[in-house]
Design an enzyme around this catalytic site. Structure first.
Site, PDB file in Angstrom:
ATOM      1  N   TYR A  58       1.308 -11.605   0.361  1.00  0.00           N
ATOM      2  CA  TYR A  58       2.101 -10.423   0.720  1.00  0.00           C
ATOM      3  C   TYR A  58       1.232  -9.170   0.831  1.00  0.00           C
ATOM      4  O   TYR A  58       1.559  -8.244   1.562  1.00  0.00           O
ATOM      5  CB  TYR A  58       3.219 -10.234  -0.300  1.00  0.00           C
ATOM      6  CG  TYR A  58       4.461  -9.598   0.263  1.00  0.00           C
ATOM      7  CD1 TYR A  58       4.999 -10.019   1.470  1.00  0.00           C
ATOM      8  CD2 TYR A  58       5.113  -8.581  -0.413  1.00  0.00           C
ATOM      9  CE1 TYR A  58       6.144  -9.442   1.985  1.00  0.00           C
ATOM     10  CE2 TYR A  58       6.261  -8.001   0.085  1.00  0.00           C
ATOM     11  CZ  TYR A  58       6.776  -8.440   1.287  1.00  0.00           C
ATOM     12  OH  TYR A  58       7.909  -7.856   1.789  1.00  0.00           O
TER      13      TYR A  58
ATOM     14  N   LYS B 254       5.966  -2.034  -0.190  1.00  0.00           N
ATOM     15  CA  LYS B 254       7.264  -2.159  -0.864  1.00  0.00           C
ATOM     16  C   LYS B 254       7.267  -1.425  -2.201  1.00  0.00           C
ATOM     17  O   LYS B 254       8.289  -0.860  -2.606  1.00  0.00           O
ATOM     18  CB  LYS B 254       7.613  -3.634  -1.074  1.00  0.00           C
ATOM     19  CG  LYS B 254       7.972  -4.372   0.202  1.00  0.00           C
ATOM     20  CD  LYS B 254       9.219  -3.820   0.868  1.00  0.00           C
ATOM     21  CE  LYS B 254       9.661  -4.679   2.036  1.00  0.00           C
ATOM     22  NZ  LYS B 254      10.824  -4.113   2.756  1.00  0.00           N
TER      23      LYS B 254
END
Length: 260
Positions: free
Chosen positions: A155, A162
């Site tokens: 990720y 995020k």
């Protein structure tokens, strides 16, 4: 009919597999007038998805990286709909070098990272500022999140983005609360969307959920997340802001898989 007589702006609808598409559908089922956004070549794709909703919604052109589009948003909404009662922020993007590279965080250049942060993090306060003139009292902004409290396989910079999104939502909750605007996030487990398929390590992330989710987890079912979004858009959470609601089968709460 949690959203009866409410107008909700939903960003990020690309295909019917998009989480935002299910948010739009559930919002319509709960009585909302839904307005979508898209831009450029994606407009045609969004239009095809829109025709599969219970009621085909209007689509406004919005590129969150284009200040002219942001500046034009509130006047368009005011002219066509009068006001907004809620916003779904479902915008995220990172260049390929930011995700799943052998060198991890070292693979991406600043320009690539800046793009990821602009689209995936900065766009939340930018969108909130753009719609503020037409937000009704007791309105709600809900963003889609993926748990950024830990590092996930592949990720990489999107995880960093995020984390920034989570922090930005808290500061927005502080700044917009006095105006009666709530700001919350829904942190969904992994879902098999077009965006997810672009993450090289998606199967590794999915495997974590299959192993650890106490309630189980279906990567092909975005409806639990969409229902949480709609609940937060409604009056049923009148005193909740700056919150992250986890809709992930319980993975965030457990450190390891239990006995089979």
């Amino acid at each position: 009919m949690l959203l009866e007589r409410r107008t909700i702006l939903v960003t990020g609808v690309l295909t019917p597999s998009s989480i935002a598409f299910t948010c739009a559908r559930v919002a319509q089922e709960q009585g909302a007038t839904v307005v979508l956004t898209s831009f450029g070549r994606a407009l045609a794709t969004t239009g095809r998805a829109a025709r599969k909703l219970p009621v085909e919604p209007a689509i406004l052109e919005l590129d969150v990286a284009d200040q002219a589009h942001l500046d034009a948003l509130a006047p368009q909404i005011a002219e066509r709909f009068g006001r907004l009662d809620g916003v779904v922020h479902a915008v995220g993007y990172a260049p390929a070098a930011c995700l799943g590279q052998d060198d991890g965080l070292f693979a991406a250049t600043w320009d690539e990272v800046a793009t990821a942060l602009q689209i995936s993090t900065w766009s939340l306060p930018a969108l909130a500022k753009a719609v503020l003139p037409v937000l009704a009292d007791r309105s709600s902004i809900v963003g889609l999140d993926f748990d950024a409290t830990v590092a996930w396989p592949a990720y990489d910079w999107m995880g960093v983005a995020k984390a920034g999104l989570e922090s930005a939502s808290r500061y927005l909750a502080r700044d917009l609360g006095p105006q009666g605007v709530r700001v919350n996030l829904v942190a969904a487990g992994p879902l098999r969307t077009v965006a997810a398929r672009s993450i090289p390590g998606f199967r590794q992330i999915d495997a974590v959920w299959q192993d650890r989710a106490p309630l189980g987890w279906d990567v092909d079912d975005p409806e639990p997340a969409a229902k949480a979004v709609v609940a937060l858009l409604s009056d049923w959470f009148p005193a909740t802001t700056g919150e992250i609601v986890h809709v992930d089968g319980g993975v965030h709460a457990v450190g390891a898989a239990g006995p089979s």
